[in-house]
Motif scaffolding. Sequence first.
Motif, short mmCIF file in Angstrom:
data_model
loop_
_atom_site.label_atom_id
_atom_site.label_comp_id
_atom_site.label_asym_id
_atom_site.label_seq_id
_atom_site.Cartn_x
_atom_site.Cartn_y
_atom_site.Cartn_z
N GLU B 49 0.84 -1.19 0.00
CA GLU B 49 0.00 0.00 0.00
C GLU B 49 0.88 1.25 0.00
OE1 GLU B 49 -2.33 1.05 3.43
OE2 GLU B 49 -2.69 2.88 2.28
N PHE B 50 1.92 1.19 0.81
CA PHE B 50 2.80 2.35 0.94
C PHE B 50 3.55 2.65 -0.37
CE2 PHE B 50 7.10 3.93 2.00
CZ PHE B 50 6.73 5.20 2.39
N VAL B 51 4.13 1.60 -0.96
CA VAL B 51 4.89 1.80 -2.19
C VAL B 51 3.96 2.03 -3.38
CG1 VAL B 51 6.48 0.71 -3.83
CG2 VAL B 51 6.83 0.41 -1.39
N GLY B 52 2.88 1.26 -3.43
CA GLY B 52 2.02 1.27 -4.61
C GLY B 52 0.93 2.32 -4.57
N ILE B 53 -0.07 2.08 -3.72
CA ILE B 53 -1.25 2.94 -3.69
C ILE B 53 -0.87 4.40 -3.47
CG2 ILE B 53 -3.53 3.29 -2.67
CD1 ILE B 53 -3.29 0.50 -3.72
N GLN B 54 0.04 4.62 -2.51
CA GLN B 54 0.38 6.00 -2.18
C GLN B 54 1.23 6.69 -3.24
OE1 GLN B 54 1.56 6.68 1.91
NE2 GLN B 54 0.40 4.92 2.60
N SER B 55 1.70 5.91 -4.23
CA SER B 55 2.48 6.53 -5.31
C SER B 55 1.62 6.85 -6.53
CB SER B 55 3.61 5.59 -5.75
OG SER B 55 4.49 5.36 -4.69
N LEU B 56 0.35 6.43 -6.47
CA LEU B 56 -0.51 6.54 -7.66
C LEU B 56 -0.55 7.96 -8.21
CD1 LEU B 56 -3.60 4.24 -7.08
CD2 LEU B 56 -1.89 4.15 -8.91
N PHE B 57 -0.74 8.92 -7.33
CA PHE B 57 -0.91 10.30 -7.77
C PHE B 57 0.34 10.79 -8.52
CE2 PHE B 57 -0.54 14.89 -6.88
CZ PHE B 57 -1.65 15.32 -7.60
N VAL B 58 1.50 10.56 -7.91
CA VAL B 58 2.76 10.98 -8.52
C VAL B 58 2.94 10.35 -9.88
CG1 VAL B 58 5.24 11.14 -8.13
CG2 VAL B 58 3.71 10.88 -6.19
N VAL B 59 2.62 9.05 -9.93
CA VAL B 59 2.86 8.28 -11.13
C VAL B 59 1.92 8.72 -12.26
CG1 VAL B 59 2.35 5.98 -11.98
CG2 VAL B 59 3.96 6.26 -10.13
N VAL B 60 0.68 8.99 -11.93
CA VAL B 60 -0.28 9.45 -12.94
C VAL B 60 0.16 10.80 -13.51
CG1 VAL B 60 -2.63 10.31 -13.26
CG2 VAL B 60 -2.24 8.13 -12.11
N LEU B 61 0.57 11.67 -12.62
CA LEU B 61 1.03 13.00 -13.04
C LEU B 61 2.24 12.88 -13.95
CD1 LEU B 61 -0.33 15.54 -11.88
CD2 LEU B 61 1.78 15.92 -10.58
N THR B 62 3.19 12.07 -13.54
CA THR B 62 4.41 11.87 -14.33
C THR B 62 4.07 11.30 -15.70
OG1 THR B 62 5.51 11.30 -12.27
CG2 THR B 62 6.69 10.81 -14.30
N GLY B 63 3.23 10.28 -15.71
CA GLY B 63 2.87 9.64 -16.98
C GLY B 63 2.18 10.61 -17.91
N ALA B 64 1.22 11.36 -17.39
CA ALA B 64 0.44 12.26 -18.22
C ALA B 64 1.33 13.31 -18.89
CB ALA B 64 -0.63 12.95 -17.37
N PHE B 65 2.15 13.97 -18.11
CA PHE B 65 2.94 15.05 -18.68
C PHE B 65 4.05 14.53 -19.59
CE2 PHE B 65 0.75 17.55 -15.54
CZ PHE B 65 0.48 18.69 -16.29
N THR B 66 4.59 13.38 -19.25
CA THR B 66 5.62 12.81 -20.12
C THR B 66 5.02 12.44 -21.47
OG1 THR B 66 6.62 11.88 -18.15
CG2 THR B 66 7.45 11.09 -20.24
N GLY B 67 3.88 11.79 -21.46
CA GLY B 67 3.22 11.42 -22.71
C GLY B 67 2.89 12.66 -23.53
N MET B 68 2.42 13.69 -22.86
CA MET B 68 2.03 14.92 -23.56
C MET B 68 3.22 15.60 -24.21
SD MET B 68 -0.74 16.11 -20.73
CE MET B 68 -0.72 17.86 -21.03
N VAL B 69 4.32 15.70 -23.46
CA VAL B 69 5.47 16.41 -24.00
C VAL B 69 6.13 15.58 -25.10
CG1 VAL B 69 7.38 15.62 -22.53
CG2 VAL B 69 7.30 17.99 -23.31
N LEU B 70 6.06 14.26 -24.96
CA LEU B 70 6.61 13.39 -26.02
C LEU B 70 5.86 13.61 -27.33
CD1 LEU B 70 7.24 9.90 -24.36
CD2 LEU B 70 8.93 11.37 -25.48
N ALA B 71 4.53 13.72 -27.22
CA ALA B 71 3.72 13.93 -28.41
C ALA B 71 4.06 15.27 -29.06
CB ALA B 71 2.24 13.87 -28.05
N LEU B 72 4.21 16.26 -28.23
CA LEU B 72 4.51 17.61 -28.71
C LEU B 72 5.84 17.65 -29.44
CD1 LEU B 72 2.98 20.29 -28.40
CD2 LEU B 72 4.51 20.83 -26.50
N GLN B 73 6.88 17.15 -28.77
CA GLN B 73 8.23 17.17 -29.36
C GLN B 73 8.31 16.23 -30.55
OE1 GLN B 73 10.23 19.32 -28.72
NE2 GLN B 73 10.51 19.78 -26.54
#
Lengths: 248, 257
Positions: B49-73
Amino acid sequence: MIKIRNLTKSFNGRKILDGLNLDIEQSKITVIIGRSGEGKSVLIKHIIGLLKPDSGTIKLDGVDIASLKERELNEIRKRFGMLFQSGALFDSMNVAENVGFVLKEHTGLQDADIEKIVREKLVRVGLKGVELMATDELSGGMKKRVGLARAIVMDPEIVLFDEPTTGLDPIMSDSIADLVLDTQKALNTTYVLITHDIPFTYKIADKIAMLHEGRIIASGTVEEMKNSTDPVVRQFLEGRAEGPIKVY
Amino acid sequence: MFKDTLERLGLYAQKSINSIGLMMMMLANAAMLCFTPPVKVRNMFKQMEFVGIQSLFVVVLTGAFTGMVLALQGYNALKRFGAESMVGPTVALSMARELGPVLTGLMVTGRAGSAMATELGTMRVTEQIDALSTMGINPVKYLVVPRIVAGILMFPLLTVITDFVGVIGGYLVGVKLLGINSGVYIGRTVDFVTIDDIAMGLYKSLVFGLIMTLVACYNGFYTTGGAEGVGRAATTSVVTASVMILISDYLLSSILG
Ligand SMILES: Nc1ncnc2c1ncn2[C@@H]1O[C@H](COP(=O)(O)OP(=O)(O)OP(=O)(O)O)[C@@H](O)[C@H]1O
Ligand SMILES: [Mg+2]
């Protein structure tokens, strides 16, 4: 039951224990006294195998603790209960979980039974209604008493107490002395205690051993120690600043 | 002066080799204890729970912006060759093979690695680990095993989420913002990305999970020097684990092809 022979231990080149000999008898209360920083806590940690000696042996019923493997050591440790000088309460658990922890880990007891034993032991050290408190909400003396309850929760054969009465008021200290005496009588518990509390020592000790400069320099019954002619022992028991032990 | 530097370098090397040895021993020990009963299931779930569930927010944010900037570039670069249709596969392949596992690894290391080292370090300096030992409980089994297991299980899971969110982020930028045809975008992505690409990222993340938890547990477990030592253990854990993740990423990329 425990025979310590020629125990030597250094930290960073500084000799703390220097050829120490001590016998701890079964079902007796042995009190180790000595000045702050002399190595009393270090000694007690050797008895339960937390520290390994540089040389020498610590034999429990003829078995050398220092030579045991982790697994064998863990079996032997189930016979012990230990109170750390610092308390060492688990801060991720509340009071009841701390005290009941070993029961949960080592016995098949139901939660309700564990709860009952925990409550009983807490009352025994003068604590009531603190079961659900977090450890950082406790006062220093309360922490010490939770540590005491945790150490005796399994009714261990051998109990090691590192300064059980430090931070307790005199009435509570006396009640801890009664607890020690009662359990020793009822369960034949072997006690090894470290303390600076002289009245407490006089009340309970079957044997007093004085640690000084890495060795046990004197040991004996309360009467023997009171009548000791050794100037170091006298100075310590009488609590005088002047004498052979220099403060500075 | 020169001799001094050399000496210090030698000492540093010695210390590093020493700690790598100890770390490997801890890993071997943990691997063995992992399968000896009783298994600490409750502790494992807590750590997952500590490693996984509590990291969800960070991971979603990271994924979203990385995917977006990759598409742009990717769009800007590929447009020069008239290959805008390749934006989809570019985003998906980069996410699955590299950025998903690596960024997840680094972000979770920053978040959970320092906390893990701090927790174990505090337990060490306040003698709580010694207390466990005196109770006949193996502290590696009780504390280290659940954390390593949680790392190995949760990192791949988080990576899947990062990948998925990244691909969606890329789609939104590529299709909705830059006007690539939706059918082309999805079609090309499906054409080019294989199961092997995704699997490669997941293997990597499994290794990263092991690295992060092992490094954090090792540094926490062997903390000395009070509160300052605990702080040092946390910092060292994050830096060491991050560097090891980057290096092993290169190695794994070259091995797994
Ligand atoms: N892990 C350790 N590393 C280095 N030195 C240590 C360690 N443990 C103890 N020492 C040193 O050993 C000496 C004895 O420490 P110990 O804690 O046994 O004293 P003590 O007799 O219990 O004192 P007190 O009555 O104040 O508790 C001290 O000088 C301490 O600095
Ligand atoms: Mg002490």
